[in-house]
Design an enzyme around this catalytic site. Structure first.
Site, mmCIF file in Angstrom:
data_model
loop_
_atom_site.group_PDB
_atom_site.id
_atom_site.type_symbol
_atom_site.label_atom_id
_atom_site.label_comp_id
_atom_site.label_asym_id
_atom_site.label_seq_id
_atom_site.Cartn_x
_atom_site.Cartn_y
_atom_site.Cartn_z
ATOM 1 N N CYS A 162 -8.402 63.805 39.096
ATOM 2 C CA CYS A 162 -7.266 64.639 38.682
ATOM 3 C C CYS A 162 -6.458 63.959 37.585
ATOM 4 C CB CYS A 162 -6.377 64.957 39.884
ATOM 5 S SG CYS A 162 -5.773 63.513 40.780
ATOM 6 N N HIS A 198 -1.592 62.554 43.943
ATOM 7 C CA HIS A 198 -2.322 63.613 43.242
ATOM 8 C C HIS A 198 -1.600 63.936 41.937
ATOM 9 C CE1 HIS A 198 -4.852 67.037 42.549
ATOM 10 N NE2 HIS A 198 -3.857 67.908 42.668
#
Length: 529
Positions: free
Chosen positions: A168, A483
């Site tokens: 990510c 994240h």
């Protein structure tokens, strides 16, 4: 606009000719360099306002410049009975009798001729050519008469990226780069010419070009950037593997690899980034000025370092300039640092001395406040004396960082990850940042007013130094597990949230209230030299 011309223009050409039109077009319409534009700005002022105003028109019958919006050119026409004027920005002819812009085939051909033979005596360094489709493009247009309708659900340029296993961090940087306007234009115009003849030796720049083609092809399915990931692993070994990496570190590594590949293809040798004119340096490289002042004789020693981004501490107190900078040199030498006793800038990612690990040390702040601390005069102290080049003795000194040269794209790295001996933590304090940013107060030319950030030039409205936000990378979670997502601006007022393969519409409020980690700003006004 009238497409058939008008009788007033035909009468003017029959009696006066087209020489005045050609002169105005040559000197004011086709000026394509900064120097020519400066000369145009000095001369092209409304006679009545005595200032440069938008939509300025020049009378075709006499030497008179008047603004259209305030009707000064209309007043001149009415008083002098002069019927025609030309827009000095676009070259369109306006007829005051018809009250409309008029099109004339002869003047159109003259304008094309003037563009193609831009006189070198005017000091113009490059020619201006209006776009016309080539024969190949005409064939493509005829073969593809249908056009894809651009809708919110399938907006051209908006495409998700598949997460290949904790990637990510890479997806967010790729989204930010693919929506960097001038970099997108470069790759979409096929400016990259690869010199690698061996097919087995893959080119990262070629893969980036393919990424742009995929993003702007109109496809809705998420893209899998596996080739790009492999090439990054090959060229930046420290990022190889499926562990979560830092998005900022990936950005610097990606720019460094692209810079090295582009530099080789431009025929640039050596490791000095000052001598490179590749697309990466032209967009992202700025100049950071470091002024070290001897406290005894006030002698100032100045150095200018190239930078790709600015790393900003979030905590209060004095900010040590040696600990808030990421640069080309830092990327090239893997963040090795120089001695703090020299006038050059250090590159390190250690926490600033004096900061404790208490969460209470970090209070909500703003990007502007962080920049003020970044450019605030720093007293180096007794332990960091320098040998003054003027008084030739060890003396205490002060140090101040300012921006000597602003990049086209300014990237600000908010240092949310704190590392100290035996302790690591994530700083989640709120940092506000604006949609539009004026960097004038932090320029070297404003350094006298930066101390204390007060003075008449603090809020100087210089268009050359103004930026617009177009991408924000966010980090959620802890330093051990987190994240990355990002917001990108697709159109002027349209924001989208990108989370790997998912793309959702967002509001400006959501963007400005997010926990920013990397902030990307684009210059509002570009100057081409």
């Amino acid at each position: 606009m009238s497409l058939n011309g008008c009788q007033h223009l035909q009468n003017y050409k029959a009696t006066t000719g087209t020489e005045t039109f050609k002169i105005i077009y040559s000197y004011f319409i086709t000026c394509s360099t900064a120097d020519a534009r400066r000369k145009k700005a000095q001369i092209c002022k409304c006679v009545k306002c005595d200032v440069v105003r938008p939509r300025l028109h020049a009378c075709l019958s006499c030497i008179y410049f008047g603004c259209y919006d305030l009707k000064h050119i209309h007043e001149h026409s009415l008083e002098k009975k002069h019927q025609l004027a030309i827009d000095v920005s676009y070259g369109s002819v306006y007829c005051f009798m018809c009250e409309d812009y008029v099109y004339d085939l002869e003047l159109e051909e003259l304008s094309k001729t003037q563009c193609q033979k831009t006189p070198m005596s005017l000091g113009l360094k490059q020619r201006f050519f209006p776009w016309e489709p080539t024969e190949e493009e005409l064939i493509l247009l005829r073969c593809n008469p249908k056009r894809r309708r651009v809708t919110e659900a399938s907006h051209i340029g908006l495409r998700g990226l598949i997460n290949l296993g904790n990637t990510c961090f890479m997806n967010c940087i790729l989204q930010s780069l693919t929506h960097t306007p001038i970099l997108r234009d470069y790759f979409m115009a096929d400016k990259h010419a690869c010199l690698k003849n061996d097919e087995s030796e893959q080119c990262l720049v070629c893969e980036m070009a393919r990424l742009y083609q995929e993003f702007y092809s109109g496809s809705r399915t998420p893209f899998i950037p596996y080739k790009l990931l492999h090439l990054v692993w090959t060229n930046a070994r420290h990022l190889a593997g499926y562990e979560q990496q830092d998005a900022h570190e990936f950005l610097i590594a990606a720019l460094d690899v692209l810079h090295r590949h582009c530099k080789e293809m431009n025929g640039v040798s050596g490791s000095n980034p000052h001598h490179c004119n590749c697309i990466i340096d032209r967009i992202f490289t700025g100049g950071l000025q470091s002024d070290v002042t001897c406290k005894r004789c006030n002698n100032v020693s100045t150095t200018i370092d190239p930078i790709w981004d600015i790393s900003l501490d979030l905590g209060p107190g004095p900010i040590h300039s040696s600990q808030v900078l990421s640069s080309i040199a830092a990327a090239a030498v893997n963040n090795t640092s120089t001695s703090q006793t020299t006038a050059s800038t250090e590159f390190t990612h250690s926490p600033a001395p004096g900061f404790t690990n208490s969460p209470g040390n970090y209070e909500p702040t703003s990007l502007v406040e962080c920049l003020k601390r970044f450019t605030k005069t720093e007293h180096l102290g007794n332990s960091a004396k320098i040998i003054c080049s003027k008084c030739h003795s060890y003396q205490e000194s002060t140090k101040q960082l300012t921006m000597k040269k602003l990049p086209i794209v300014a990237c600000f790295h908010l240092k949310r990850f704190e590392h100290s001996t035996g302790y690591h933590k994530k700083i989640s304090t709120f940092v506000s940042f604006p949609e539009e940013l004026d960097m004038t107060p932090f320029m070297s030319s404003s350094r006298n007013n930066i101390n204390g950030h007060s003075g008449p030039n603090l809020h100087s409205a210089s268009c050359d130094n103004k930026y617009s936000l177009f991408a924000v990378v966010n980090h959620y979670g802890t330093i051990e597990s987190g994240h990355y997502t990002c917001y990108i601006r697709s159109l002027k007022e349209q924001w989208y949230r990108c989370e790997d393969h998912l793309i959702k519409r967002a509001t400006a409020g959501e963007v400005l209230n997010s926990e920013g980690y990397l902030l990307f700003y684009h210059k509002q006004v570009l100057e081409y030299e």
